[in-house]
Design a protein around this motif. Structure first.
Motif, PDB file in Angstrom:
ATOM      1  N   CYS A 127       0.573 -16.961 -28.654  1.00  0.00           N
ATOM      2  CA  CYS A 127       1.054 -15.755 -27.993  1.00  0.00           C
ATOM      3  C   CYS A 127       0.776 -15.828 -26.496  1.00  0.00           C
ATOM      4  O   CYS A 127      -0.032 -16.641 -26.032  1.00  0.00           O
ATOM      5  CB  CYS A 127       0.386 -14.518 -28.590  1.00  0.00           C
ATOM      6  N   HIS A 186      -0.429 -12.710 -34.835  1.00  0.00           N
ATOM      7  CA  HIS A 186       0.270 -11.501 -34.398  1.00  0.00           C
ATOM      8  C   HIS A 186       1.149 -11.070 -35.559  1.00  0.00           C
ATOM      9  O   HIS A 186       2.118 -11.756 -35.911  1.00  0.00           O
ATOM     10  CB  HIS A 186       1.100 -11.825 -33.150  1.00  0.00           C
ATOM     11  N   LYS A 234       5.076 -10.442 -35.013  1.00  0.00           N
ATOM     12  CA  LYS A 234       5.800 -11.660 -34.650  1.00  0.00           C
ATOM     13  C   LYS A 234       5.576 -12.798 -35.635  1.00  0.00           C
ATOM     14  O   LYS A 234       6.227 -13.847 -35.524  1.00  0.00           O
ATOM     15  CB  LYS A 234       5.385 -12.119 -33.244  1.00  0.00           C
TER      16      LYS A 234
END
Length: 382
Positions: free
Chosen positions: A288, A278, A281
């Motif tokens: 996730c 991701h 992030k």
């Protein structure tokens, strides 16, 4: 029928396919939704479409298992395809007792399913892929191979030949095969394995570039960072192809004793993995949330559809099974808008017609109520 215009299915016919004895659907829109109760056969329609291109379909099922219960033991799928004003009829099917499926294009028998890639390229997202980032590496390699196949039609055969050669080597090792036989098969493994790895790396490179153009926060779905890695790529990816083949071949020869003891080949692109993070992030996709993983996967599929359009001039047909059910209304609307922007044909499924309220007015919703199909909404509906 190759060219720069999108390929659109305008008519789809199923015979003895899963629960459908006979189903004939006329299509007149880019975005098409099939709605109906669970068990009505919506996903079966998407699976039928997935057989209009090379490969084993969205379920990777045995061909005999697809045939309708109490039917003849065989099945068929045919479609009318239109692209840039040209029309073709393509079909595929299986007969009981045969070892593979047959392909016919404009009334002529075709020897290989790879020819279908000249007419239709298909990508899909199905619920069984929800665990892609947490499941075995083999699932991610197959996912990457499907992405690669849509821009490199020869890739599927290379992968199949590589896996066959690898099995042959493992069998020779198990049976204490002679050096001359091992050398011959290892030459094939090295050549094919290097080609497979380079094709996968090229797809990842192109897709990474496409993903990097996305602006954080502006996209409907989160941006992913992707890399394809493994011991094979660490050793050989930076080399010219001929040097990589030579290095891999030497490694195979030197590792015969170790591989014989292990019962398998312990180094090669068959063990490499697609890693996804991701981007915003900076977190592995496997860590996730379930919703974030789904959104990342949708984003990857959409980015690759755009890449396919960029590389081949034609966007693929997308099959999205139950994709709208787990999205909030804003993301659903964003998804439909993005699909329209990509410009190809998309087939979706859902149990509730309301999931597709945000579809543009010129797109279609069909009710699947086995054994019938009825157009609920679209340009040609009442």
């Amino acid at each position: 029928m190759s060219g720069s215009a999108p390929a659109f299915i305008t008519r789809l016919t199923l015979s003895d396919f899963r629960n459908h004895e006979r189903l004939d659907i006329k299509v007149g829109a880019p975005l098409v939704a099939f709605v109906g109760d669970n068990g009505a056969g919506k996903t079966n329609i998407l699976e039928a479409i997935s057989f209009l291109t090379a490969g084993r379909g969205i379920r990777r099922a045995a061909l005999a298992d697809i045939a309708r219960h109490d039917g003849s033991g065989g099945w068929s799928v045919s479609a009318r395809i239109e692209s840039d004003g040209l029309e073709s009829q393509i079909g595929t099917g299986f007969s009981a007792g045969n070892s593979g499926r047959k392909v016919r294009i404009d009334g002529e028998d075709i020897r290989t399913t790879e020819t279908l890639l000249d007419y239709v390229r298909v990508l899909w997202l199905v619920p069984s892929m929800d665990g892609l980032f947490t499941g075995p590496a083999g699932d991610r390699r197959r996912f990457l191979d499907r992405l690669t196949l849509s821009i490199d039609p020869a890739h599927g055969r290379r992968v199949g030949d590589f896996e066959k050669a690898l099995r042959h080597r493992n069998k020779l090792l198990d049976q204490d095969g002679g050096d001359s036989f091992l050398s011959a098969i290892e030459t094939q493994v090295a050549e094919l394995g290097t080609a497979v790895s380079l094709a996968r790396l090229e797809t990842v490179s192109l897709l990474s570039t496409a993903l990097s153009r996305q602006t954080d926060g502006a996209a409907v779905f989160p941006k992913a960072d992707i890399v394809f890695e493994g011991e094979f790529e660490s050793r050989f990816a930076a080399m010219p192809a001929t040097e990589a083949e030579t290095g891999f071949l030497e490694m195979l020869k030197n590792s015969r004793f170790r591989d014989r003891q292990a019962g398998r080949t312990l180094l090669g692109p068959h063990l490499s993995d697609l890693q996804v993070r991701h981007s915003a992030k900076n977190m592995p996709a496997s860590r996730c949330s379930t919703g974030e993983q789904k959104a990342l996967l949708i984003g990857l599929i959409l980015a690759h559809a755009e890449l396919t359009r960029s590389v081949t001039g034609t966007p693929p047909i997308l099959l999205l099974d139950e994709v709208a059910a787990h999205l909030d209304p804003g993301r659903r609307a964003g998804l439909f808008a993005k699909l329209s922007e990509i410009g190809g044909q998309v087939f979706m499924t859902g149990t509730d017609e309301a999931l597709f309220d945000a579809l543009p007015d010129n797109d279609e919703i069909h009710l699947i109520a086995h054994p019938a199909c009825r157009l609920l909404r679209g340009a040609s509906s009442p």
